[in-house]
Design an enzyme around this catalytic site. Structure first.
Site: not given
Ligand code: GRF
Length: 211
Positions: A14, A86-88, A103, A132, A137, A140, A169
């Protein structure tokens, strides 16, 4: 020009898509909580400063989040983008950046908030899945939704094939959402995000197709 800080934890696809979009913004830095995240190299290749703040070296979430806030605020960003982070995050963190923290989540929220979204979508038997982009907020994966993209779930899908279809997408919609933010096109009224000057897709998506 507005500035953005991007937070990652993993491979950074991403992040790469956002950088490829050549948005009219200064990407001040990319920060990872995981020192071996592949996305750090993605940023470095484009000359973007990176920083790893390993959450394992902190006694708890509050202390880690405080260090993260300090590192981010050095850049006074207009927008903080979570791209596979990947952290809350603690309420303190989320409230500090309210309205400028977004996010991407690999499901059609509010369905399948949390982890393992593709597996859960397959187990639930849904025919349409997706992703999405939303404001963050303290609930979660629960903030106002800016944009969603839907994909069909095909009969032979497994987690991998479905994740790959959704990921294409994700890469499409995240850059759009960031561009709209940069252009001041987003407003939130009663938990609904309005995007000024952008048409809504009016077509109906059916899967399987009716004959
Ligand atoms: C993506 O699917 C994102 O939506 C999710 O973790 C993945 C991260 O992929 N939260 P990348 O590191 O952007 O390739």
């Amino acid at each position: 020009m507005k500035s953005i800080v991007i937070l990652i934890s993993g491979r950074g696809s991403n992040l790469a898509a956002i950088l490829d979009a050549k948005l009219p913004a200064n990407i001040s830095t990319v920060i990872s909580n995981n020192p071996s995240a592949g996305g750090l190299a993605v940023a470095q290749h484009q000359g973007i400063p990176t920083l790893a703040i390993d959450h394992n070296t902190f006694p708890g979430r509050e202390q880690f989040d405080q260090a993260l806030i300090a590192a981010i605020d050095l850049h006074s960003p207009d927008l903080i983008v979570l791209a596979g982070f990947m952290r809350i995050l603690s309420d303190k963190f989320v409230n500090h950046y309210r309205g400028r923290l977004i996010n991407i989540h690999p499901s059609l929220l509010p369905a399948f908030a949390g982890l393992n979204t593709h597996e859960r979508a397959l187990n639930a038997g849904v025919k349409i899945h997706g992703c999405s982009v939303h404001f963050v907020t303290s609930t979660l994966d629960g903030g106002p939704i800016i944009v969603q993209a839907a994909v069909p779930v095909l009969p032979d899908d497994d987690e991998k094939t479905l994740a790959a279809r959704v990921l294409v997408q994700e890469h499409n919609i995240y850059a759009d959402a960031i561009r709209w933010f940069l252009e001041d096109k987003l407003s939130v009224v009663n938990n609904r995000v309005h995007v000024r000057g952008v048409d809504s897709g009016a077509g109906t998506l059916l899967n399987p197709l009716a004959s």
